[in-house]
Write a protein that holds these residues in place. Structure first.
Motif, PDB file in Angstrom:
ATOM      1  N   ASP A 153      -7.074   4.922   1.561  1.00 53.59           N
ATOM      2  CA  ASP A 153      -5.731   3.821   2.296  1.00 53.59           C
ATOM      3  C   ASP A 153      -6.666   3.528   2.467  1.00 53.59           C
ATOM      4  O   ASP A 153      -7.031   3.075   3.517  1.00 53.59           O
ATOM      5  CB  ASP A 153      -4.956   4.829   2.883  1.00 53.59           C
ATOM      6  CG  ASP A 153      -3.954   3.586   3.266  1.00 53.59           C
ATOM      7  OD1 ASP A 153      -4.282   2.528   3.118  1.00 53.59           O
ATOM      8  OD2 ASP A 153      -2.834   4.041   3.951  1.00 53.59           O
ATOM      9  N   THR A 157       0.708  -1.401  -0.064  1.00 52.66           N
ATOM     10  CA  THR A 157       0.068  -0.437   0.226  1.00 52.66           C
ATOM     11  C   THR A 157       0.614   1.527  -0.042  1.00 52.66           C
ATOM     12  O   THR A 157       1.165   1.798  -0.927  1.00 52.66           O
ATOM     13  CB  THR A 157      -1.136   0.016   1.292  1.00 52.66           C
ATOM     14  OG1 THR A 157      -2.386  -1.290   0.954  1.00 52.66           O
ATOM     15  CG2 THR A 157      -1.639   1.105   1.393  1.00 52.66           C
ATOM     16  N   SER A 158       2.248   1.297   0.662  1.00 59.47           N
ATOM     17  CA  SER A 158       2.873   2.567   0.216  1.00 59.47           C
ATOM     18  C   SER A 158       2.949   2.523  -0.694  1.00 59.47           C
ATOM     19  O   SER A 158       2.597   4.264  -1.356  1.00 59.47           O
ATOM     20  CB  SER A 158       4.587   2.224   0.749  1.00 59.47           C
ATOM     21  OG  SER A 158       4.080   1.419   2.239  1.00 59.47           O
ATOM     22  N   HIS A 184      -1.509  -9.054   0.785  1.00 57.07           N
ATOM     23  CA  HIS A 184      -1.172  -9.824   2.040  1.00 57.07           C
ATOM     24  C   HIS A 184      -1.176  -9.446   3.714  1.00 57.07           C
ATOM     25  O   HIS A 184      -0.699 -10.871   4.310  1.00 57.07           O
ATOM     26  CB  HIS A 184       0.830  -9.448   2.019  1.00 57.07           C
ATOM     27  CG  HIS A 184       0.976  -7.965   1.614  1.00 57.07           C
ATOM     28  ND1 HIS A 184       1.743  -7.697   0.805  1.00 57.07           N
ATOM     29  CD2 HIS A 184       1.020  -6.922   2.970  1.00 57.07           C
ATOM     30  CE1 HIS A 184       2.213  -6.706   1.138  1.00 57.07           C
ATOM     31  NE2 HIS A 184       1.342  -5.645   2.250  1.00 57.07           N
ATOM     32  N   LYS A 185      -2.108  -8.345   3.389  1.00 55.64           N
ATOM     33  CA  LYS A 185      -2.810  -8.533   4.988  1.00 55.64           C
ATOM     34  C   LYS A 185      -4.173  -8.629   5.787  1.00 55.64           C
ATOM     35  O   LYS A 185      -3.983 -10.678   5.333  1.00 55.64           O
ATOM     36  CB  LYS A 185      -3.071  -6.852   5.351  1.00 55.64           C
ATOM     37  CG  LYS A 185      -1.693  -6.158   5.307  1.00 55.64           C
ATOM     38  CD  LYS A 185      -1.703  -4.959   5.237  1.00 55.64           C
ATOM     39  CE  LYS A 185      -0.211  -3.851   6.081  1.00 55.64           C
ATOM     40  NZ  LYS A 185       0.200  -3.500   4.696  1.00 55.64           N
ATOM     41  N   ASP A 240      -4.250  -3.809   0.759  1.00 52.23           N
ATOM     42  CA  ASP A 240      -3.006  -5.166   0.318  1.00 52.23           C
ATOM     43  C   ASP A 240      -3.480  -6.321   0.562  1.00 52.23           C
ATOM     44  O   ASP A 240      -4.654  -6.846   1.620  1.00 52.23           O
ATOM     45  CB  ASP A 240      -1.655  -4.940   2.085  1.00 52.23           C
ATOM     46  CG  ASP A 240      -0.845  -4.127   1.358  1.00 52.23           C
ATOM     47  OD1 ASP A 240      -0.294  -3.703   0.241  1.00 52.23           O
ATOM     48  OD2 ASP A 240      -0.946  -2.867   2.612  1.00 52.23           O
TER      49      ASP A 240
HETATM   50  C1  LIG Z   1      -3.227   2.122   7.154  1.00 54.22           C
HETATM   51  C2  LIG Z   1      -2.105   1.665   6.219  1.00 54.22           C
HETATM   52  N1  LIG Z   1      -1.615   2.236   5.662  1.00 54.22           N
HETATM   53  C3  LIG Z   1      -0.423   1.643   4.797  1.00 54.22           C
HETATM   54  C4  LIG Z   1       0.164   0.882   5.120  1.00 54.22           C
HETATM   55  C5  LIG Z   1       1.537   0.473   4.508  1.00 54.22           C
HETATM   56  O1  LIG Z   1       1.301  -0.786   4.070  1.00 54.22           O
HETATM   57  P1  LIG Z   1       2.180  -0.952   3.586  1.00 54.22           P
HETATM   58  O2  LIG Z   1       3.102  -2.304   4.638  1.00 54.22           O
HETATM   59  O3  LIG Z   1       1.609  -2.346   2.257  1.00 54.22           O
HETATM   60  O4  LIG Z   1       3.263  -1.032   2.446  1.00 54.22           O
HETATM   61  C6  LIG Z   1       0.193   0.087   5.761  1.00 54.22           C
HETATM   62  C7  LIG Z   1       0.830  -0.842   6.606  1.00 54.22           C
HETATM   63  O5  LIG Z   1       0.137  -1.693   7.851  1.00 54.22           O
HETATM   64  C8  LIG Z   1      -1.712   0.371   6.780  1.00 54.22           C
HETATM   65  O6  LIG Z   1      -1.218  -0.243   8.004  1.00 54.22           O
END
Ligand SMILES: Cc1ncc(COP(=O)(O)O)c(C=O)c1O
Length: 514
Positions: free
Chosen positions: A276, A153-154, A307-308, A305
């Motif tokens: 997000d 997600t980043s 993967h979560k 994601d």
């Molecule tokens: C709300 C939220 N946004 C973004 C992220 C970042 O996701 P990633 O670690 O898959 O890049 C996270 C990670 O836990 C998250 O909880």
């Protein structure tokens, strides 16, 4: 170099001389990994890494060949026992998914195909298109929507900021940079949003000062009135609001912004509405949770994601964009060596490389396709709902225990609490370290209103009531010990735990017993 090459036989490749050997070893690896997952409860969630283990990974560059069996033994003895621990049901730190045996097998198949999903005409691309279409359906997006797999997600949030930039400034910003008009653009998110939004604004060339972090209410949801007022203030100052990033599951406590209201405001103000939904977005798969995500279907883009909460093995981030054309305009870059044909392997426009920064891309779609097909979205939705039910159970346990204190409302699957003590920040930080080092449970910490919280994010489909009970019992036990001790006892405990790990290494050298 030439002398080395001359040592190769005329038709020698990296393939084995004898496929039977690698087949036997491969079957053993597969059996071992299936055992690893099947018996995960018998091992500690995580264990400290002894120096002797770290030293295994400080070797010189291996110029000469090693036996595959020996390399595998190093994996079995020194890598597998010291992994993050998120396969284990006691892992509750950060927001890590548990993966599944199905996803693991799909990863193996994907590695065998070694497909490059940057583009070209092959069925792996069709598999990704199939998953894109499924995600489009999950969120009620129109047929022209586009999407693709990314690391996480980043990255998806960063790409959404770039697509919103194209929408605001036009394609020419890709040649000329953001310029004077771009310097006027402002974006909005809540103070509870993930730090990667700030990072995305920085990387996209706006600077993090162009991101307004709006106050949240007591449930950590963005304050809509404050958002509206800030947008008005910025417009009055000659700035150009262009993007709102709402959260569907904040990282600290799992709060879901009022997505319907954010959607209405963005529509009124003609601002890009991004969600997000790193973990929370897949809540749409659960009939109980879906109503709380109302409004997400109106987003211009969604980052999430698999993967979560999707339980797909790392990594499987995803970006969905309503306006596929704007998405393409942000990333497509013609090149002679990427010319599209109407037939042959170079056919089949559009290619995923037109929708993101990567040209070479792995087959993340396969493990996600296998997961969705094998379990079905109803079952995945039920798993998601169950982790929220477990969070509610933990909340009830915390509320019923006078020695514990709840530090935030429980919105979804995240519980923030702590052991009551003088010097509670120190005590709870030590409790979490002790829990992790004990191998019983692995929550993480966060700061809420200046107070350190034990943060349990229940994401893993294997987590059950007994894991919650073990967490609570251990917090109480370590809490009582920590509250009674000074800081130096921590180090004594750590030393003891380290030597325990050294003993474990000596007894874990059987190849099929990680
Ligand atoms: C709300 C939220 N946004 C973004 C992220 C970042 O996701 P990633 O670690 O898959 O890049 C996270 C990670 O836990 C998250 O909880």
């Amino acid at each position: 170099m030439l002398r080395e090459a001359a040592q190769l036989g005329p038709s020698e490749t990296l393939d084995p001389q004898d496929w039977a050997d690698i087949r036997a070893l491969g079957h053993r690896m597969l059996d071992d990994m299936i055992d690893y997952v099947a018996t995960i409860r018998e091992r500690p969630v995580w264990q400290p890494i002894p120096d002797v283990v770290r030293a295994q990974f400080r070797e010189e560059l291996p110029r000469h060949a090693n036996e595959l069996g020996d390399v595998y033994r190093t994996f079995a003895d020194f890598i597998a026992p010291y992994a993050t621990g998120n396969v284990h049901p006691g892992f509750m730190g950060w927001v890590h998914g548990g993966g599944s045996a199905v996803g693991m097998l799909a990863e193996m198949l994907a590695a065998g195909l070694n497909a490059n999903l940057g583009g070209r005409d092959h069925v792996p691309i069709e598999v990704e298109r199939q998953v894109v279409d499924w995600v489009r359906q999950m969120f009620g997006f129109p047929a022209g929507a586009s999407g693709l797999f990314v690391t996480g997600t980043s990255m998806a949030n960063l790409m959404a900021v770039l697509v919103a930039r194209t929408c605001a400034l036009g394609k020419s910003a890709r040649q000329h940079g953001i310029g004077d008009q771009g310097a006027l653009l402002t974006a909005y998110t809540s103070k509870a949003a993930h730090g990667c939004i700030t990072k995305a604004m920085d990387i996209a060339g706006f600077g993090s000062d162009a991101l307004r972090c709006i106050a949240v209410d007591e449930s950590h949801r963005i304050d809509i009135d404050e958002l509206r007022e800030q947008i008005a203030r910025d417009r009055a100052a000659g700035l150009k609001p262009f993007l709102v990033v709402a959260s569907a599951g904040t990282v600290d406590i799992g709060a879901i912004d009022d997505l319907d209201s954010v959607a209405a405001l963005c529509h009124e103000e003609q601002i890009w509405f991004h969600v997000d939904g790193a973990f929370g977005a897949l809540g749409v798969l659960s009939p109980e949770l879906a109503p709380r995500l109302a409004g997400i279907e109106q987003a211009d883009s969604i980052a999430l994601d698999f993967h979560k909460w999707g339980q797909v093995p790392y990594d499987a981030g995803f970006l969905l964009v309503r306006d596929g054309e704007c998405h393409r305009d942000t990333f497509a870059a013609p090149a002679a060596y990427l010319r599209r044909e109407t037939r042959g392997l170079a056919a089949g426009s559009e290619w995923p490389c037109d929708l993101g920064p990567d040209l070479s891309r792995g087959f993340r779609a396969l493990k996600t396709w296998f997961t969705l097909k094998t379990y079905g979205t109803d079952r995945l939705g039920a798993i998601i709902a169950r982790s929220c039910a477990l969070a509610a159970y933990l909340e009830a346990r915390v509320r019923a225990e006078p020695r514990l204190e709840l530090l935030a409302p429980v919105n979804l699957n995240i519980v923030c609490f702590r052991y009551r003590a003088d010097d509670a920040d120190r005590v709870n930080r030590e409790i979490v370290v002790n829990l992790q080092e004990s191998g019983i449970a692995a929550p993480s910490t966060t700061m809420l209103d200046g107070r350190l919280a034990i943060r349990a994010a229940i994401v893993n489909h294997r987590t059950d009531r007994c894991d919650i009970d073990a967490l609570v019992a251990s917090v109480l036990e370590f809490g009582a010990r920590r509250a009674a001790s000074g800081a130096d006892l921590t180090f004594a405990t750590q030393r003891a735990t380290n030597s325990q790990s050294e003993r474990q290494i000596q007894s874990s050298t059987r190849i099929n017993n990680f």
